[in-house]
Scaffold this motif. Structure first.
Motif, PDB file in Angstrom:
ATOM      1  N   VAL A   1      11.934   8.425   1.266  1.00  0.00           N
ATOM      2  CA  VAL A   1      12.482   9.115   0.315  1.00  0.00           C
ATOM      3  C   VAL A   1      11.483   8.796  -1.013  1.00  0.00           C
ATOM      4  O   VAL A   1      11.933   8.737  -2.262  1.00  0.00           O
ATOM      5  N   MET A   2      10.352   8.501  -0.730  1.00  0.00           N
ATOM      6  CA  MET A   2       9.425   8.127  -1.806  1.00  0.00           C
ATOM      7  C   MET A   2       8.525   9.257  -2.186  1.00  0.00           C
ATOM      8  O   MET A   2       7.347   9.673  -1.862  1.00  0.00           O
ATOM      9  N   ILE A   3       9.416  10.407  -2.646  1.00  0.00           N
ATOM     10  CA  ILE A   3       8.775  11.548  -3.058  1.00  0.00           C
ATOM     11  C   ILE A   3       9.107  12.004  -4.217  1.00  0.00           C
ATOM     12  O   ILE A   3      10.098  11.464  -4.994  1.00  0.00           O
TER      13      ILE A   3
ATOM     14  N   PHE B   1       4.282  13.371  -1.996  1.00  0.00           N
ATOM     15  CA  PHE B   1       4.765  12.512  -1.253  1.00  0.00           C
ATOM     16  C   PHE B   1       4.150  11.192  -1.167  1.00  0.00           C
ATOM     17  O   PHE B   1       2.967  11.225  -1.668  1.00  0.00           O
ATOM     18  N   CYS B   2       4.470  10.305  -0.776  1.00  0.00           N
ATOM     19  CA  CYS B   2       3.901   9.096  -0.113  1.00  0.00           C
ATOM     20  C   CYS B   2       3.350   9.356   1.328  1.00  0.00           C
ATOM     21  O   CYS B   2       4.333   9.521   1.917  1.00  0.00           O
ATOM     22  N   THR B   3       2.188   9.046   1.442  1.00  0.00           N
ATOM     23  CA  THR B   3       1.497   9.310   2.880  1.00  0.00           C
ATOM     24  C   THR B   3       1.161   8.114   3.408  1.00  0.00           C
ATOM     25  O   THR B   3       0.231   8.196   4.492  1.00  0.00           O
TER      26      THR B   3
ATOM     27  N   PHE C   1       0.885  -1.171   0.069  1.00  0.00           N
ATOM     28  CA  PHE C   1       0.021   0.044  -0.037  1.00  0.00           C
ATOM     29  C   PHE C   1       0.703   1.284  -0.028  1.00  0.00           C
ATOM     30  O   PHE C   1       2.032   1.433   0.716  1.00  0.00           O
ATOM     31  N   HIS C   2       0.576   2.269  -0.819  1.00  0.00           N
ATOM     32  CA  HIS C   2       1.216   3.408  -0.826  1.00  0.00           C
ATOM     33  C   HIS C   2       0.172   4.508  -0.893  1.00  0.00           C
ATOM     34  O   HIS C   2      -1.135   4.201  -0.962  1.00  0.00           O
ATOM     35  N   SER C   3       0.320   5.748  -0.648  1.00  0.00           N
ATOM     36  CA  SER C   3      -0.663   6.766  -0.910  1.00  0.00           C
ATOM     37  C   SER C   3      -0.029   7.880  -1.721  1.00  0.00           C
ATOM     38  O   SER C   3       0.882   8.343  -1.291  1.00  0.00           O
TER      39      SER C   3
ATOM     40  N   TYR D   1       2.720   4.770   5.156  1.00  0.00           N
ATOM     41  CA  TYR D   1       4.055   4.129   5.543  1.00  0.00           C
ATOM     42  C   TYR D   1       4.247   2.916   4.874  1.00  0.00           C
ATOM     43  O   TYR D   1       3.505   1.940   4.892  1.00  0.00           O
ATOM     44  N   CYS D   2       5.433   2.729   3.877  1.00  0.00           N
ATOM     45  CA  CYS D   2       5.484   1.571   3.059  1.00  0.00           C
ATOM     46  C   CYS D   2       6.652   0.939   3.235  1.00  0.00           C
ATOM     47  O   CYS D   2       7.193   0.164   2.290  1.00  0.00           O
ATOM     48  N   GLY D   3       7.469   1.025   4.348  1.00  0.00           N
ATOM     49  CA  GLY D   3       9.036   0.279   4.456  1.00  0.00           C
ATOM     50  C   GLY D   3      10.041   1.302   4.620  1.00  0.00           C
ATOM     51  O   GLY D   3       9.824   2.506   4.849  1.00  0.00           O
TER      52      GLY D   3
HETATM   53 CU   LIG Z   1       5.198   4.366  -0.487  1.00  0.00          CU
END
Ligand SMILES: [Cu+2]
Ligand code: HEC
Length: 347
Positions: free
Chosen positions: A201-203, A190-192, A155-157, A194-196
């Motif tokens: 840095v998932m931006i 942003f990834c909002t 899951f990401h957002s 929490y994915c690991g």
């Molecule tokens: Cu993510």
């Protein structure tokens, strides 16, 4: 609750420069903020009211002055007041919120579609014209943009605070979000969720260009083949064309015009064919059999990457009237420089 436009603009400017508040860079942003400030105002007014009453009464009716309390045995007027006023406020918030919700969740029909694939830990954007970007997204001003998003793993957002846009990106299912950018500039992605380990840095950056610059960007950064052209190749190399050749004698249905149509299923129900349905028809063909056909289509679960599925979906979408499929890979590739099969999953 009327705030003069000048005061309002001043407030928004001040908030933006104070770095406490994201800029307003999409058409929806001012509407989302208006509701936000309405809720904030009600909350603050309620807080002040309660605090003033608590302290005021505590002082006014303290023990030395009123040793014995006077009991009030109910007042219909009072009860009606404190029922009706909050109810009215909540109804306003609810109706306002619902109207905004529908606006946010219903993209205009003329929206241009861009695919976004999330994975640990990056965002990939794929434009139908064949532009691919990583942790970047170029969009024009003044044109609604719909993102069709999917995750390759967890899951990401996907969130662009300056556009007031945020939507879950889920493995196995397309989700969509839309916006219309108003101001050229660069904005955060942003990834909002929490994915690991490297979630932080998932931006990325959204670059908003005016239509002319966007046009230039599109021409300058295309990979040469559009998504549907990649899809066409994949369609041939995966053997889809052996059943979906488009001829009347074929074992599979003619896929021309299937996108957007209402498809009759063998169980009597019908579906509106969108991107999500096409993806699912390739991965889980046995879940929904098209009326009049045998359930012979094999599943392609685990054999095509999300990027490959997007290519196939775009290809099927592009099939308007009758199509002629590439019969073999060799003839199709004689004039195309693509030695490997794009989009298939490497083991
Ligand atoms: Cu993510
Ligand atoms: C063995 C023959 C066969 C192969 C190979 C095959 N299909 Fe199908 N396909 C069918 C049949 C039969 C149906 C209709 C019955 C059903 O829904 O399963 C179908 C249905 C579909 C549908 C649903 C839409 C519609 O009009 O029914 C899509 C989309 C589709 N196939 C795409 C593909 C793609 C993409 C590939 C290659 C990755 C592929 N198919 C490979 C036989 C095949």
């Amino acid at each position: 609750m009327h705030i003069s436009p000048v005061l309002w603009q001043f407030l928004v400017k001040w908030l933006n420069s104070s770095a406490l508040f994201p800029r307003e860079a999409s058409t929806i942003a001012p509407y989302a903020d208006a509701l936000y400030f309405f809720l904030l105002t009600i909350t603050v007014v309620g807080l002040i009211l309660v605090a003033v009453l608590v302290f005021g009464f505590a002082i006014r009716y303290r023990k030395e002055r009123n040793p014995v309390a006077t009991q009030v045995e109910g007042s219909t007027l009072l009860e009606a007041t404190w029922t009706i006023i909050p109810l009215a406020l909540f109804m306003v918030a609810w109706i306002w919120g619902a109207l905004l919700y529908f606006r946010i969740y219903n993209p205009p029909t003329n929206a241009m579609n861009i695919y976004v694939v999330g994975k640990q830990w990056m965002w990939k954007a794929e434009h139908p014209g064949g532009q691919h970007e990583i942790n970047a997204l170029h969009v024009p001003t003044g044109r609604p943009v719909q993102l069709t998003m999917i995750s390759q793993d967890v899951f990401h957002s996907f969130s662009i605070p300056d556009f007031r846009v945020k939507r879950e990106v889920i493995p196995g299912r397309y989700t969509t979000v839309w916006f219309e950018a108003t101001t050229p500039g660069t904005y955060h992605i942003f990834c909002t969720q929490y994915c690991g380990t490297n979630h932080s840095v998932m931006i990325g950056d959204v670059t908003v260009l005016n239509p002319e610059d966007y046009q230039k960007w599109t021409q300058g950064s295309t990979s040469g083949t559009s998504l549907s052209q990649n899809g066409e190749r994949l369609f041939a190399s995966m053997g889809c064309n052996s059943c979906h050749s488009g001829s009347a004698a074929a074992r599979g249905p003619n896929l021309a015009g299937v996108y957007g149509s209402k498809l009759q299923l063998s169980n009597g129900s019908s579906v509106q064919v969108n991107e999500a349905y096409l993806r699912d028809a390739i991965l889980n063909p046995s879940q929904h059999i098209t009326a009049g056909y045998a359930p012979i289509m094999p599943t392609y679960q685990g054999q095509i990457s999300e990027d490959g599925l997007i290519d196939l979906v775009e290809y099927i979408k592009s099939l308007k009237s009758n199509y002629r499929v590439q019969q073999t890979l060799t003839t199709s590739q004689s004039n195309q420089a693509a030695p490997t099969t794009p989009g298939t999953v490497n083991p």
